[in-house]
Write an enzyme that holds these catalytic residues in place. Sequence first.
Site, short mmCIF file in Angstrom:
data_model
loop_
_atom_site.label_atom_id
_atom_site.label_comp_id
_atom_site.label_asym_id
_atom_site.label_seq_id
_atom_site.Cartn_x
_atom_site.Cartn_y
_atom_site.Cartn_z
N ALA A 50 23.41 -3.33 45.65
CA ALA A 50 22.37 -4.40 46.37
C ALA A 50 22.56 -5.75 45.88
O ALA A 50 22.80 -6.75 46.35
CB ALA A 50 21.00 -4.11 46.66
N ASP A 66 24.75 -7.89 54.15
CA ASP A 66 23.59 -7.77 53.37
C ASP A 66 22.96 -9.00 52.66
O ASP A 66 21.98 -9.58 52.91
CB ASP A 66 23.54 -6.71 52.34
CG ASP A 66 23.50 -5.29 53.28
OD1 ASP A 66 23.07 -5.39 54.45
OD2 ASP A 66 24.07 -4.49 52.65
N TYR A 71 12.58 -2.29 52.70
CA TYR A 71 11.66 -2.52 53.63
C TYR A 71 10.91 -1.53 54.22
O TYR A 71 10.82 -0.22 53.93
CB TYR A 71 12.37 -3.17 54.87
CG TYR A 71 13.20 -2.04 55.77
CD1 TYR A 71 14.66 -1.80 55.38
CD2 TYR A 71 12.77 -1.39 56.80
CE1 TYR A 71 15.08 -0.95 55.88
CE2 TYR A 71 13.53 -0.47 57.49
CZ TYR A 71 14.90 -0.24 57.04
OH TYR A 71 15.49 0.73 57.65
N LYS A 124 17.05 2.08 61.67
CA LYS A 124 16.47 1.30 62.87
C LYS A 124 17.57 0.24 63.52
O LYS A 124 17.15 -0.45 64.57
CB LYS A 124 15.48 0.23 62.27
CG LYS A 124 14.37 0.80 61.05
CD LYS A 124 13.31 1.09 62.12
CE LYS A 124 12.24 2.01 61.37
NZ LYS A 124 11.66 3.12 61.60
N SER A 125 18.84 0.55 63.01
CA SER A 125 19.75 -0.19 63.66
C SER A 125 19.95 -0.22 65.27
O SER A 125 20.03 -1.28 65.87
CB SER A 125 21.24 0.18 63.12
OG SER A 125 21.31 -0.39 61.78
N ALA A 159 21.44 -4.30 38.90
CA ALA A 159 22.89 -4.67 39.06
C ALA A 159 23.59 -3.60 39.53
O ALA A 159 24.65 -3.42 39.29
CB ALA A 159 23.33 -4.82 37.60
N GLY A 160 23.13 -3.00 40.59
CA GLY A 160 23.94 -2.26 41.41
C GLY A 160 24.52 -3.13 42.78
O GLY A 160 24.66 -4.04 42.87
N LYS A 214 29.09 3.49 52.18
CA LYS A 214 29.57 2.03 52.06
C LYS A 214 30.94 1.73 51.29
O LYS A 214 31.50 0.83 51.53
CB LYS A 214 28.30 1.03 51.45
CG LYS A 214 27.34 0.98 52.48
CD LYS A 214 26.34 0.09 52.11
CE LYS A 214 25.19 0.04 53.12
NZ LYS A 214 24.08 -1.28 52.68
N ASN A 241 29.29 -2.78 55.17
CA ASN A 241 28.18 -2.64 55.68
C ASN A 241 28.50 -2.96 57.39
O ASN A 241 27.65 -2.53 58.31
CB ASN A 241 26.67 -3.12 55.43
CG ASN A 241 26.76 -4.54 55.98
OD1 ASN A 241 27.46 -5.05 56.38
ND2 ASN A 241 25.20 -4.68 56.25
P1 ATR Z 1 22.01 -0.11 45.15
O1 ATR Z 1 23.38 0.12 46.00
O2 ATR Z 1 20.93 0.30 46.02
O3 ATR Z 1 21.86 -1.33 44.62
P2 ATR Z 1 22.80 1.48 42.81
O4 ATR Z 1 24.19 0.82 43.07
O5 ATR Z 1 22.78 2.73 42.69
O6 ATR Z 1 21.90 1.30 44.38
O7 ATR Z 1 22.04 0.57 41.87
C1 ATR Z 1 20.67 0.93 41.61
C2 ATR Z 1 20.13 -0.36 40.61
O8 ATR Z 1 18.60 0.09 40.60
C3 ATR Z 1 20.75 -0.17 39.23
O9 ATR Z 1 20.75 -1.62 38.73
C4 ATR Z 1 19.84 0.60 38.35
O10 ATR Z 1 19.72 0.44 37.29
P3 ATR Z 1 20.74 1.06 36.17
O11 ATR Z 1 22.13 0.32 36.61
O12 ATR Z 1 20.23 0.72 34.68
O13 ATR Z 1 20.70 2.67 36.43
C5 ATR Z 1 18.46 0.17 39.14
N1 ATR Z 1 17.16 1.16 38.90
C6 ATR Z 1 17.43 2.50 39.55
N2 ATR Z 1 15.71 3.00 39.21
C7 ATR Z 1 15.37 2.10 38.49
C8 ATR Z 1 14.12 2.20 37.48
N3 ATR Z 1 13.31 3.12 37.66
N4 ATR Z 1 13.62 1.15 36.76
C9 ATR Z 1 14.89 0.25 36.77
N5 ATR Z 1 15.78 0.00 37.26
C10 ATR Z 1 16.15 1.02 38.45
#
Ligand code: ATR
Length: 277
Positions: free
Chosen positions: A131, A102, A221, A16-17, A128-129, A66, A87
């Site tokens: 985002a 972000d 979103y 959408k940017s 904890a990824g 990214k 980003n």
């Molecule tokens: P992003 O950049 O969107 O944050 P990411 O770095 O791959 O993507 O991180 C995805 C996050 O969503 C992680 O914290 C992941 O948990 P794990 O570290 O245990 O893998 C979490 N996640 C993804 N699918 C999930 C689910 N079905 N239930 C709970 N946590 C989920």
Amino acid sequence: MTDRYAVIGNPIEQSKSPLIHTAFAQVTGQDIGYTKLLAPLGGFAQTVDAFRAAGGRGMNVTAPFKLDAFDYATDLAPSARMAGAVNAMKFDGDKVYAENFDGIGLVRDVVHNLGCPLQGQRVLILGAGGATRGALLPILAQGPAEVVIVNRTVTKAQELANLALEHQSGAVPVRGVGYGDIGQQNFDVVFNATSASMSSELPPLPDSVFDAGCLAYELAYGKGLTPFLKLALAANAHRLADGVGMLAEQAAEAFQWWRGVRPDTAAVIQKLTVPLV
Ligand code: ATR
């Protein structure tokens, strides 16, 4: 002369940017062109090199590039360093300045658009990824009472909590836990920063986490009522939101960084909002 900007990703059709930045340019009277740029996987640097050589002034970066942008940058802002991802980029000669807006976009949406100050609030972040990494410092800067990061892989949540504590010298308590450790604790604000909603999955979250006055915020979103928001609704969370405002606000931050003028986001948010209920 029209200054050129783009969003780079793969895929990129969904972005959408261009719509957002074109609307911003119109309301601020800025002469810019903003396009979508599809880079082949493994071809990020070459695509950006070509865009810069043709006079491109800046870029937004979306999945899966990214981290490539993080490596490509010559000057990383603290926000990008903490997020471990970039980003937005600004080009100036040999320099590639890099930011991650972000987290600041998320906080601006919550505090200004939704009118929910985070100061003194008990905040839970799911995931904890990338985002969460991006959102953590801007959230902590608001002075919440505490921040709990909950993740399937508990060690990742703990590592991120430790990193956050180092960065803000322990002023706000931050803990990393597993879903089984939450017990009956409840929170004023719950952010879903997992990628679970992308596949319509629900993190194993007890519905007791939502305080009666709680804001439940889905960082994704345009997906309507995700499983996370449905859980919050059923648990009588006071307010639900998705990341449309975060998207608009991070774009406005980038626009201001590039052009020196901050556009109002209300019209864009209205245009892109998919009703939740
Ligand atoms: P992003 O950049 O969107 O944050 P990411 O770095 O791959 O993507 O991180 C995805 C996050 O969503 C992680 O914290 C992941 O948990 P794990 O570290 O245990 O893998 C979490 N996640 C993804 N699918 C999930 C689910 N079905 N239930 C709970 N946590 C989920």
